[in-house]
Design a protein around this motif. Sequence first.
Motif, PDB file in Angstrom:
ATOM      1  N   CYS A 199      -8.708 -41.754 -12.244  1.00  0.00           N
ATOM      2  CA  CYS A 199      -8.763 -40.433 -11.597  1.00  0.00           C
ATOM      3  C   CYS A 199      -9.614 -39.487 -12.467  1.00  0.00           C
ATOM      4  O   CYS A 199      -9.476 -39.477 -13.685  1.00  0.00           O
ATOM      5  CB  CYS A 199      -7.333 -39.917 -11.479  1.00  0.00           C
ATOM      6  SG  CYS A 199      -7.136 -38.207 -10.969  1.00  0.00           S
ATOM      7  N   CYS A 249      -4.743 -35.403 -14.741  1.00  0.00           N
ATOM      8  CA  CYS A 249      -5.055 -34.350 -13.762  1.00  0.00           C
ATOM      9  C   CYS A 249      -3.923 -33.344 -13.602  1.00  0.00           C
ATOM     10  O   CYS A 249      -4.103 -32.308 -12.959  1.00  0.00           O
ATOM     11  CB  CYS A 249      -5.386 -34.968 -12.414  1.00  0.00           C
ATOM     12  SG  CYS A 249      -3.981 -35.756 -11.594  1.00  0.00           S
ATOM     13  N   CYS A 254       0.655 -38.917 -10.298  1.00  0.00           N
ATOM     14  CA  CYS A 254      -0.670 -39.554 -10.182  1.00  0.00           C
ATOM     15  C   CYS A 254      -0.621 -40.884 -10.934  1.00  0.00           C
ATOM     16  O   CYS A 254      -0.640 -40.917 -12.169  1.00  0.00           O
ATOM     17  CB  CYS A 254      -1.774 -38.657 -10.746  1.00  0.00           C
ATOM     18  SG  CYS A 254      -3.403 -39.448 -10.650  1.00  0.00           S
ATOM     19  N   CYS A 257      -3.656 -41.616 -13.323  1.00  0.00           N
ATOM     20  CA  CYS A 257      -3.628 -40.882 -14.603  1.00  0.00           C
ATOM     21  C   CYS A 257      -2.489 -41.367 -15.499  1.00  0.00           C
ATOM     22  O   CYS A 257      -2.679 -41.564 -16.702  1.00  0.00           O
ATOM     23  CB  CYS A 257      -3.523 -39.382 -14.354  1.00  0.00           C
ATOM     24  SG  CYS A 257      -5.088 -38.631 -13.872  1.00  0.00           S
TER      25      CYS A 257
HETATM   26 ZN   LIG Z   1      -4.870 -37.983 -11.641  1.00  0.00          ZN
END
Ligand SMILES: [Zn+2]
Length: 268
Positions: A199, A249, A254, A257
């Motif tokens: 990401c 992020c 996520c 990440c």
């Molecule tokens: Zn992310």
Amino acid sequence: MLTKEDIVDQLGRLNIANKVVCFHSSFKSFGDVQGGPQTIIDAFLESGCTLVCPTFFYSAQTYPARINYLNNGIDYESVPEMCSVNYMGATSQIEPSMGVIAKMLLGIEYTTRTKHPTNSFAIAGKDKALLLANQSPFNVYSAYKAIYSENLPALVILAGVDFESCTPIHYAEELAGKSLFRRWAVQNGQVVEVEEGSCSDGFESLRPYVNKIESEIKIGDSLVRVYNFHCLVDTIAEAIVRDPSITHCGIENCHRCNDMVRGGRNKA
Ligand SMILES: [Zn+2]
């Protein structure tokens, strides 16, 4: 109205001749350009550089194998079973988010697209052949690796976009010791396994680390950020090693990440 001569003049200040330029752009950021996106491409190539632009395409991704790699940035419960899009390398098969300059570069006869169904790059210019070595679906950033390992003079130029669009940062993650993820895509009717980066939504938080190696110029209305490729990826790799969560992020769930902060795909 911005002309090719104006752009060539501005690029002259960056000394891009005989360099590789990893170019990430918003065409709209330039304002009115005489002749459209092709003018930007012509100005760069006539200035003597080799252009590298990401030309990613996500619609052919699929998860049929459900190979359960550990720490692979996927919630296997929530991914679609199979997709119906077949990637065949058509010039229309590119995400709109790559920008119209990358899309136009892809359609030009002297451009070569790297062989990767989801994360390809369009490459054009005098040193194109040097950047096409060792490309494979399992070597997504082969062009960047060629720049780095051959010590080719190179710049990263961001025109009207920020680090979220700066693909070389994914290569810096590799340099920092992270293991890239594996994904799958339908290519020419076959399911193929590929390597992909993580990401990028948190990448702009790396900016304070590169203040000293950043220069800015205006081309038309576009605020253009310029970095030496090697300084950029080395500086960012060091920052990631010092603080592995710096690229996150900020979205709690996520998966990409979270798993990349832990080092990326577990190769064991
Ligand atoms: Zn992310």
